[in-house]
Write an enzyme that holds these catalytic residues in place. Structure first.
Site, PDB file in Angstrom:
ATOM      1  CG  ASN A  26      53.711  18.871  -6.779  1.00 47.87           C
ATOM      2  OD1 ASN A  26      54.101  19.493  -7.769  1.00 47.87           O
ATOM      3  ND2 ASN A  26      52.443  18.836  -6.429  1.00 47.87           N
ATOM      4  NE  ARG A 107      50.695  16.930  -9.807  1.00 47.26           N
ATOM      5  CZ  ARG A 107      50.036  18.060  -9.654  1.00 47.26           C
ATOM      6  NH1 ARG A 107      50.506  18.998  -8.861  1.00 47.26           N
ATOM      7  NH2 ARG A 107      48.903  18.262 -10.293  1.00 47.26           N
ATOM      8  CG  HIS A 196      43.388  16.781 -11.190  1.00 49.39           C
ATOM      9  ND1 HIS A 196      42.212  17.501 -11.233  1.00 49.39           N
ATOM     10  CD2 HIS A 196      44.303  17.590 -10.597  1.00 49.39           C
ATOM     11  CE1 HIS A 196      42.404  18.696 -10.707  1.00 49.39           C
ATOM     12  NE2 HIS A 196      43.661  18.778 -10.317  1.00 49.39           N
ATOM     13  NE  ARG A 257      43.345  26.291 -12.266  1.00 46.23           N
ATOM     14  CZ  ARG A 257      43.870  25.109 -11.917  1.00 46.23           C
ATOM     15  NH1 ARG A 257      43.162  24.003 -12.089  1.00 46.23           N
ATOM     16  NH2 ARG A 257      45.078  25.039 -11.399  1.00 46.23           N
ATOM     17  CD  GLU A 400      46.951  13.930  -6.924  1.00 41.39           C
ATOM     18  OE1 GLU A 400      47.305  14.211  -8.082  1.00 41.39           O
ATOM     19  OE2 GLU A 400      46.470  14.760  -6.124  1.00 41.39           O
TER      20      GLU A 400
END
Length: 419
Positions: A26, A107, A196, A257, A400
């Site tokens: 990633n 990813r 996601h 956020r 993941e």
């Protein structure tokens, strides 16, 4: 001869990963996370993180066999970062040649409308990921750099791109279309993509297996609650709604956020506060959410502030929970029937207060949380609703990296001629 199922493919790999492992990478803007995964047992054989790329002295952390090794080399770019990763495997183990890496999984946050599943990376695929940088300027440049360097350093292994957006390519047109001028939207790729997706897809499948029910028969709401947070409505294993939009900014309240906000706030701040577009971008993405409301984006610290009587922290939690309830109600209406609501990711798995508050008051929808079953952190799939509810509430830890590894295995074995 019949094609092997994904389970058959996985059975060809040894239980300890020695005869088939996947290196999952990633690559972000200033960091590289990595994990060597056994796709059978699901465990991380080794894992690590390179931080502060391009910031002078970097930080490299490598974990293997119960040992953690830390180094502070100069890491000027992603090439140097991945060379440090390979160096850690060479000096600290495990030996990558003996680990028999069958694929490297990358990813990628934004796959646009191009990609609806994993894909073997060639120059054309890399070019499309590069073309999507305007839709993900904070993420895709790092992914491109990581893929370029990874292919150069490990040229004899197939490299696979796994897209955060791919699972949400099944969204109905009415769900992914914004009510923006159609010509402008088409020209600039403005639509809901969702993020996601790897986590949402993994959890949906895991719920089915844990319950022993066919995925095709389940209507699910999945709440991926980490520092970034998203919700999805999944019918029969296919996503029909999700909270994040063209970017990961839309939707639930997150650590830093805003989530949903009137877009005219941007015009207001530009015209009346004199803020530039970049300053507003930074404000909405990095200085808002829980942190903007309370000064904290760590729920442990947030709960401590609330216990001390901090009104800003209490309001932050109230806003967070209010938004969650609103999405659960909306997705309940879209699905028509909800069989399972599942909490996952860092907050969803570890914060029993958030889980309890989210379900509180939803009893008329057949949704509730049992205080004993809900207690504490959850490391294995668990039902936390009382027996009387019509909707199960669960906690299912996401993985993941394992999901990426298994998608890589399935793709690589599907067409061995491509390897």
């Amino acid at each position: 001869m019949m094609n092997p199922t994904p389970g058959d493919r996985l059975s060809a790999y040894s239980a300890n990963g020695a005869h088939g492992s996947v290196l999952v990478i990633n690559s972000g803007s200033s960091s590289v996370k990595y994990q060597l995964v056994n796709p059978i047992g699901g465990e991380a054989i080794a894992s690590g993180l390179v931080e502060r790329i391009g910031e002078g002295e970097g930080i490299v952390t490598h974990k293997f066999a119960g040992n953690t090794t830390t180094a502070r080399p100069v890491v000027p770019d992603h090439g140097a970062a991945l060379r440090e990763v390979l160096g850690m495997f060479q000096t600290q183990g495990p030996d990558l040649e003996q680990s028999n890496i069958v694929a490297v999984g990358h990813r990628v946050v934004q796959g646009g409308s191009y990609f609806s599943g994993p894909v073997l990376i060639d120059d054309d695929v890399l070019g499309k990921i590069r073309d999507l940088i305007p839709l993900a300027p904070l993420h895709n440049p790092g992914h491109v750099a990581g893929i370029e360097v990874g292919r150069a350093l490990l040229p004899d292994v197939p490299h696979v791109a796994i897209f955060d957006t791919a699972f949400f390519q099944t969204l109905p047109e009415a769900a992914y279309t914004y009510a923006l001028n159609a010509e402008v939207a088409r020209e600039h790729g403005v639509r809901r993509y969702g993020f996601h997706g790897t986590s949402h897809q993994y959890v949906a499948g895991k719920v089915s297996r844990v319950l022993g029910r066919r995925l095709e028969d389940l209507n699910q709401i999945i709440l991926h609650l980490g520092n970034g947070a998203s919700a999805s409505a999944v019918r029969g294993g296919k996503a029909i709604e999700t909270s994040m939009g063209m970017t990961p900014l839309e939707g639930l309240v997150m650590g830093t956020r805003t989530g949903d906000i009137d877009p005219a706030v941007v015009f207001h701040l530009h015209r009346n506060a004199g803020m530039s577009i970049d300053e507003i971008d930074d404000l909405l993405n990095k200085k808002s959410g829980l942190k903007g409301l309370s000064g904290e984006n760590d729920f442990r610290a947030l709960h401590e502030l609330i216990e001390q009587g901090d009104e800003g922290a209490k309001l932050a939690l109230d806003v967070y929970i209010h938004r969650l309830k609103k999405y659960i109600g909306a997705y309940h209406a879209i699905l028509g029937r909800v069989d399972v609501i599942t909490f996952t990711a860092g907050v969803g798995e570890n914060d029993d207060i958030v889980r309890a508050l989210t379900a509180a008051g939803l009893e008329s929808l057949g949704i509730a949380v049992d205080p004993v079953r809900n207690e504490g952190r959850v490391k294995e799939p668990r039902i936390i609703s009382p027996d009387w509810t019509s909707t199960l509430v669960m906690v299912v830890p996401t993985n993941e990296e394992l999901a990426i590894a298994r998608q890589c295995i399935a793709l690589v074995d599907e067409d061995p001629a491509e390897v």
